[in-house]
Design a protein around this motif. Sequence first.
Motif, PDB file in Angstrom:
ATOM      1  N   GLU A 149       0.829  -1.199   0.000  1.00  0.00           N
ATOM      2  CA  GLU A 149       0.000   0.000   0.000  1.00  0.00           C
ATOM      3  C   GLU A 149       0.872   1.260   0.000  1.00  0.00           C
ATOM      4  O   GLU A 149       1.729   1.439   0.869  1.00  0.00           O
ATOM      5  N   LEU A 150       0.649   2.119  -0.979  1.00  0.00           N
ATOM      6  CA  LEU A 150       1.312   3.422  -1.013  1.00  0.00           C
ATOM      7  C   LEU A 150       0.496   4.416  -0.204  1.00  0.00           C
ATOM      8  O   LEU A 150      -0.730   4.401  -0.245  1.00  0.00           O
ATOM      9  N   ASP A 199      10.809  -0.647   3.642  1.00  0.00           N
ATOM     10  CA  ASP A 199       9.380  -0.385   3.846  1.00  0.00           C
ATOM     11  C   ASP A 199       9.080   1.109   3.740  1.00  0.00           C
ATOM     12  O   ASP A 199       8.024   1.510   3.235  1.00  0.00           O
ATOM     13  N   GLU A 200      10.003   1.927   4.218  1.00  0.00           N
ATOM     14  CA  GLU A 200       9.830   3.377   4.167  1.00  0.00           C
ATOM     15  C   GLU A 200       9.750   3.876   2.731  1.00  0.00           C
ATOM     16  O   GLU A 200       8.933   4.742   2.405  1.00  0.00           O
ATOM     17  N   ILE A 201      10.597   3.334   1.869  1.00  0.00           N
ATOM     18  CA  ILE A 201      10.576   3.713   0.453  1.00  0.00           C
ATOM     19  C   ILE A 201       9.280   3.263  -0.203  1.00  0.00           C
ATOM     20  O   ILE A 201       8.637   4.011  -0.952  1.00  0.00           O
ATOM     21  N   LEU A 202       8.885   2.020   0.076  1.00  0.00           N
ATOM     22  CA  LEU A 202       7.684   1.466  -0.556  1.00  0.00           C
ATOM     23  C   LEU A 202       6.406   2.147  -0.088  1.00  0.00           C
ATOM     24  O   LEU A 202       5.383   2.080  -0.766  1.00  0.00           O
ATOM     25  N   ALA A 203       6.465   2.820   1.058  1.00  0.00           N
ATOM     26  CA  ALA A 203       5.257   3.419   1.626  1.00  0.00           C
ATOM     27  C   ALA A 203       4.953   4.808   1.104  1.00  0.00           C
ATOM     28  O   ALA A 203       3.869   5.337   1.359  1.00  0.00           O
ATOM     29  N   VAL A 204       5.895   5.434   0.389  1.00  0.00           N
ATOM     30  CA  VAL A 204       5.673   6.805  -0.073  1.00  0.00           C
ATOM     31  C   VAL A 204       5.603   6.863  -1.593  1.00  0.00           C
ATOM     32  O   VAL A 204       6.063   5.955  -2.290  1.00  0.00           O
ATOM     33  N   ASP A 205       5.021   7.954  -2.089  1.00  0.00           N
ATOM     34  CA  ASP A 205       4.936   8.083  -3.546  1.00  0.00           C
ATOM     35  C   ASP A 205       5.907   9.112  -4.107  1.00  0.00           C
ATOM     36  O   ASP A 205       6.065   9.210  -5.317  1.00  0.00           O
ATOM     37  N   PHE A 235      18.443  -4.275  -1.396  1.00  0.00           N
ATOM     38  CA  PHE A 235      18.388  -5.710  -1.086  1.00  0.00           C
ATOM     39  C   PHE A 235      17.756  -6.451  -2.260  1.00  0.00           C
ATOM     40  O   PHE A 235      16.773  -5.979  -2.852  1.00  0.00           O
ATOM     41  N   PRO A 236      18.302  -7.595  -2.632  1.00  0.00           N
ATOM     42  CA  PRO A 236      17.805  -8.320  -3.814  1.00  0.00           C
ATOM     43  C   PRO A 236      16.299  -8.572  -3.791  1.00  0.00           C
ATOM     44  O   PRO A 236      15.760  -9.103  -2.813  1.00  0.00           O
ATOM     45  N   GLY A 237      15.648  -8.156  -4.860  1.00  0.00           N
ATOM     46  CA  GLY A 237      14.225  -8.430  -5.037  1.00  0.00           C
ATOM     47  C   GLY A 237      13.286  -7.559  -4.241  1.00  0.00           C
ATOM     48  O   GLY A 237      12.065  -7.737  -4.323  1.00  0.00           O
ATOM     49  N   ALA A 238      13.814  -6.593  -3.490  1.00  0.00           N
ATOM     50  CA  ALA A 238      12.966  -5.821  -2.583  1.00  0.00           C
ATOM     51  C   ALA A 238      11.919  -4.984  -3.294  1.00  0.00           C
ATOM     52  O   ALA A 238      10.879  -4.651  -2.717  1.00  0.00           O
ATOM     53  N   HIS A 240       7.367  -4.071 -11.110  1.00  0.00           N
ATOM     54  CA  HIS A 240       8.239  -3.185 -10.346  1.00  0.00           C
ATOM     55  C   HIS A 240       7.397  -2.380  -9.363  1.00  0.00           C
ATOM     56  O   HIS A 240       6.480  -1.658  -9.763  1.00  0.00           O
ATOM     57  N   LEU A 241       7.716  -2.462  -8.092  1.00  0.00           N
ATOM     58  CA  LEU A 241       6.914  -1.810  -7.061  1.00  0.00           C
ATOM     59  C   LEU A 241       7.112  -0.296  -7.027  1.00  0.00           C
ATOM     60  O   LEU A 241       6.324   0.412  -6.407  1.00  0.00           O
ATOM     61  N   LEU A 242       8.147   0.190  -7.681  1.00  0.00           N
ATOM     62  CA  LEU A 242       8.403   1.637  -7.714  1.00  0.00           C
ATOM     63  C   LEU A 242       7.978   2.270  -9.040  1.00  0.00           C
ATOM     64  O   LEU A 242       8.393   3.391  -9.346  1.00  0.00           O
TER      65      LEU A 242
END
Length: 230
Positions: A4-5, A99-105, A131-134, A143-145
């Motif tokens: 979730e972003l 997690d911090e990176i994945l949580a923001v847009d 980290f690999p695959g993060a 791609h999650l980003l």
Amino acid sequence: MTYELSRESLLHLDSSHSADSITRKLTALFVERWRKAHPTAEYRYRDLSVNPIPAISPSYVALGTRVERHGVVASAKVSALIESPAEEREWALTKPLIDEILAVDTLLLGVPMYNFSVPATLKAWIDRVSFPGAYIHPDTGDHLLHSTRVVVVSACGGGYGPGTPRARFDFQEPYLRAYFENLGVSTSDLTFVRAEMTRSGDIPALARFQDLAVRSLADARTAVMRFASS
């Protein structure tokens, strides 16, 4: 698994060691304008100089290599592959940053040029969060980003733009561009703003470029405010 972003959210990183940092002033201007445009948004800040990220260790590398051999592993399942207390400590330092990176847009980085590249403080953060695959969805391979916006605000004491004698010495922007694009950040969502000739006021050999420095900083301020409002 879902990721979730937090919409209209910003992670702000500064990496300069200077007490009179141009990049810190420019990122602060970005944040000021951004928070006016998004008054209820989530804002997170890390000062990588004041609170440096620990350098990765052999245990980090061992865990990352083992995980990579299993393909793309969801973050929640990495713990099952840990084989030592040292690896557990490395993962405990790493996962919250990912997690911090994945949580923001939006990701905002203040990056002065040190020795033609990025500060060691920023490189330590990059090494740990890579980290690999993060940043790949373990089920779909997406791609999650892909929808994350990255704004890099940089400054350099001299001039490294296209056509200048030192253009080939710029290992900062090409490196960061390659890094984030490799993580899946879209080219259209990757923005660079740079102030050049910032040392023209105190280095005699650069004194003749003071007018250029003033224009470059003014242009950078204008760009920062424009991108912060978009």
